[in-house]
Design a protein around this motif. Structure first.
Motif, PDB file in Angstrom:
ATOM      1  N   THR A 192      50.748 -29.068  57.332  1.00 59.48           N
ATOM      2  CA  THR A 192      50.105 -29.804  58.430  1.00 59.48           C
ATOM      3  C   THR A 192      50.062 -28.944  59.683  1.00 59.48           C
ATOM      4  OG1 THR A 192      50.832 -31.927  57.559  1.00 59.48           O
ATOM      5  CG2 THR A 192      50.291 -31.889  59.877  1.00 59.48           C
TER       6      THR A 192
ATOM      7  N   LEU B  48      46.916 -32.480  61.778  1.00 61.14           N
ATOM      8  CA  LEU B  48      45.805 -32.268  60.850  1.00 61.14           C
ATOM      9  C   LEU B  48      46.375 -31.773  59.526  1.00 61.14           C
ATOM     10  CD1 LEU B  48      43.593 -30.295  63.393  1.00 61.14           C
ATOM     11  CD2 LEU B  48      43.395 -32.710  62.856  1.00 61.14           C
ATOM     12  N   SER B  49      46.030 -32.457  58.441  1.00 61.41           N
ATOM     13  CA  SER B  49      46.637 -32.131  57.151  1.00 61.41           C
ATOM     14  C   SER B  49      45.717 -31.289  56.282  1.00 61.41           C
ATOM     15  CB  SER B  49      46.999 -33.405  56.399  1.00 61.41           C
ATOM     16  OG  SER B  49      47.555 -33.068  55.146  1.00 61.41           O
TER      17      SER B  49
ATOM     18  N   CYS C 215      40.566 -26.554  56.435  1.00 64.03           N
ATOM     19  CA  CYS C 215      41.744 -25.781  56.040  1.00 64.03           C
ATOM     20  C   CYS C 215      41.360 -24.975  54.802  1.00 64.03           C
ATOM     21  CB  CYS C 215      42.893 -26.737  55.735  1.00 64.03           C
ATOM     22  SG  CYS C 215      44.321 -25.918  55.001  1.00 64.03           S
TER      23      CYS C 215
ATOM     24  N   LYS D 299      37.419 -24.729  63.133  1.00 66.93           N
ATOM     25  CA  LYS D 299      36.612 -25.856  63.622  1.00 66.93           C
ATOM     26  C   LYS D 299      35.217 -25.298  63.800  1.00 66.93           C
ATOM     27  CE  LYS D 299      36.205 -29.319  67.222  1.00 66.93           C
ATOM     28  NZ  LYS D 299      35.509 -29.179  68.480  1.00 66.93           N
TER      29      LYS D 299
ATOM     30  N   GLN E  95      35.291 -31.849  63.212  1.00 66.98           N
ATOM     31  CA  GLN E  95      35.787 -31.620  61.854  1.00 66.98           C
ATOM     32  C   GLN E  95      36.498 -30.262  61.761  1.00 66.98           C
ATOM     33  OE1 GLN E  95      33.151 -31.169  58.223  1.00 66.98           O
ATOM     34  NE2 GLN E  95      34.069 -33.160  57.786  1.00 66.98           N
ATOM     35  N   TYR E  96      37.644 -30.280  61.100  1.00 67.22           N
ATOM     36  CA  TYR E  96      38.455 -29.073  60.904  1.00 67.22           C
ATOM     37  C   TYR E  96      38.538 -28.760  59.420  1.00 67.22           C
ATOM     38  CZ  TYR E  96      39.938 -29.526  65.766  1.00 67.22           C
ATOM     39  OH  TYR E  96      39.945 -29.600  67.145  1.00 67.22           O
TER      40      TYR E  96
ATOM     41  N   TRP F  19      42.742 -22.185  59.588  1.00 66.47           N
ATOM     42  CA  TRP F  19      42.186 -23.443  60.096  1.00 66.47           C
ATOM     43  C   TRP F  19      40.979 -23.085  60.953  1.00 66.47           C
ATOM     44  CZ3 TRP F  19      43.105 -28.502  59.199  1.00 66.47           C
ATOM     45  CH2 TRP F  19      44.278 -28.835  58.516  1.00 66.47           C
TER      46      TRP F  19
ATOM     47  N   CYS G 203      39.209 -32.343  57.586  1.00 67.88           N
ATOM     48  CA  CYS G 203      39.608 -33.612  58.200  1.00 67.88           C
ATOM     49  C   CYS G 203      38.967 -33.722  59.580  1.00 67.88           C
ATOM     50  CB  CYS G 203      41.120 -33.783  58.256  1.00 67.88           C
ATOM     51  SG  CYS G 203      41.985 -32.622  59.265  1.00 67.88           S
ATOM     52  N   SER G 204      38.677 -34.948  59.961  1.00 65.84           N
ATOM     53  CA  SER G 204      38.022 -35.203  61.252  1.00 65.84           C
ATOM     54  C   SER G 204      39.044 -35.711  62.258  1.00 65.84           C
ATOM     55  CB  SER G 204      36.916 -36.245  61.095  1.00 65.84           C
ATOM     56  OG  SER G 204      35.881 -35.721  60.311  1.00 65.84           O
ATOM     57  N   LEU G 205      38.947 -35.204  63.478  1.00 64.42           N
ATOM     58  CA  LEU G 205      39.854 -35.624  64.549  1.00 64.42           C
ATOM     59  C   LEU G 205      39.094 -36.494  65.543  1.00 64.42           C
ATOM     60  CD1 LEU G 205      42.548 -35.494  66.103  1.00 64.42           C
ATOM     61  CD2 LEU G 205      41.724 -33.385  67.166  1.00 64.42           C
TER      62      LEU G 205
END
Length: 209
Positions: free
Chosen positions: A66, A10-11, A82, A31, A79-80, A29, A100-102
């Motif tokens: 990252t 995850l960037s 940062c 979630k 979604q995470y 970070w 960013c979405s995982l």
């Protein structure tokens, strides 16, 4: 995207154009607002505030900004955020946020055709088949059948039964086909599992009748 039980990357997408020293930054970070996934506190990784399920599952690559999430699970999808704060005299100031979405992927088994009855078939009797594939994620779109004979291929769409395991969250797929036994010509029957635009499709070994 990450494969199930592999490491997800995850960037932060942080350019650090000011070349700020890591010792002057706090990196969080998250979630959802309630889950703390990772924290770097002025250069040191800090575990006191982490949500328990992320303890010993995360590592931060400070050079690439990252986060590595080890043994990615389907429950990790989402979604995470940062959030980077810079040390200041009064209180830390937020200088960067990104999201960013995982998405998790688990490979389906190769679709397999099975005959649903024994014994020899006579011409014009019905041939009953099933095709199944298991252990995949995300949910597939559908299964179709391909019937080829005399340089012609017909595509059939029948009801696709999709079930999800309550524990693993992986999907199993089955479709059934009933056709009359062809006469005087070799017929090849295959089934095709459609996984969606980006993941493509899987095809079974053809069954010759």
């Amino acid at each position: 995207k990450s494969f199930l039980n592999h490491t997800a990357y995850l960037s932060c997408y942080f350019p650090n154009s000011q070349k700020t020293d890591i010792k002057d930054l706090r990196i969080f970070w998250q979630k959802d607002p309630s889950e703390v996934v990772h924290e770097v506190y002025y250069g040191q990784e800090k575990r006191d505030n982490l949500t328990p399920k992320y303890i010993n599952r995360t590592k931060m690559d400070m050079d690439k900004w990252t986060l590595q999430l080890l043994n990615a699970e389907i429950a990790d999808e989402g979604q995470y955020m940062c959030i980077i704060q810079q040390r200041e005299k009064e209180s830390p100031r937020v200088i960067h946020t990104s999201a960013c979405s995982l998405h998790i992927i688990a490979n389906y088994s190769q679709p397999e055709i099975a005959r649903l009855h024994n014994g020899e078939l006579k011409p014009n009797e019905y041939l009953n088949l099933s095709c199944s594939s298991s252990g995949g994620y995300p949910k597939p779109e559908q299964m179709t059948w391909l019937i080829s004979h005399e340089n012609k291929t017909c595509r059939f769409m029948h009801h696709t039964d999709i079930s999800q395991d309550a524990v693993t969250k992986l999907y199993n797929v089955t479709s059934k086909l009933s056709i009359t036994v062809p006469t005087n010509t070799l017929t090849n029957i295959s089934c095709l599992l459609h996984l969606g635009e980006q993941l493509g499709s899987l095809v079974s070994v053809p069954l010759g009748v």
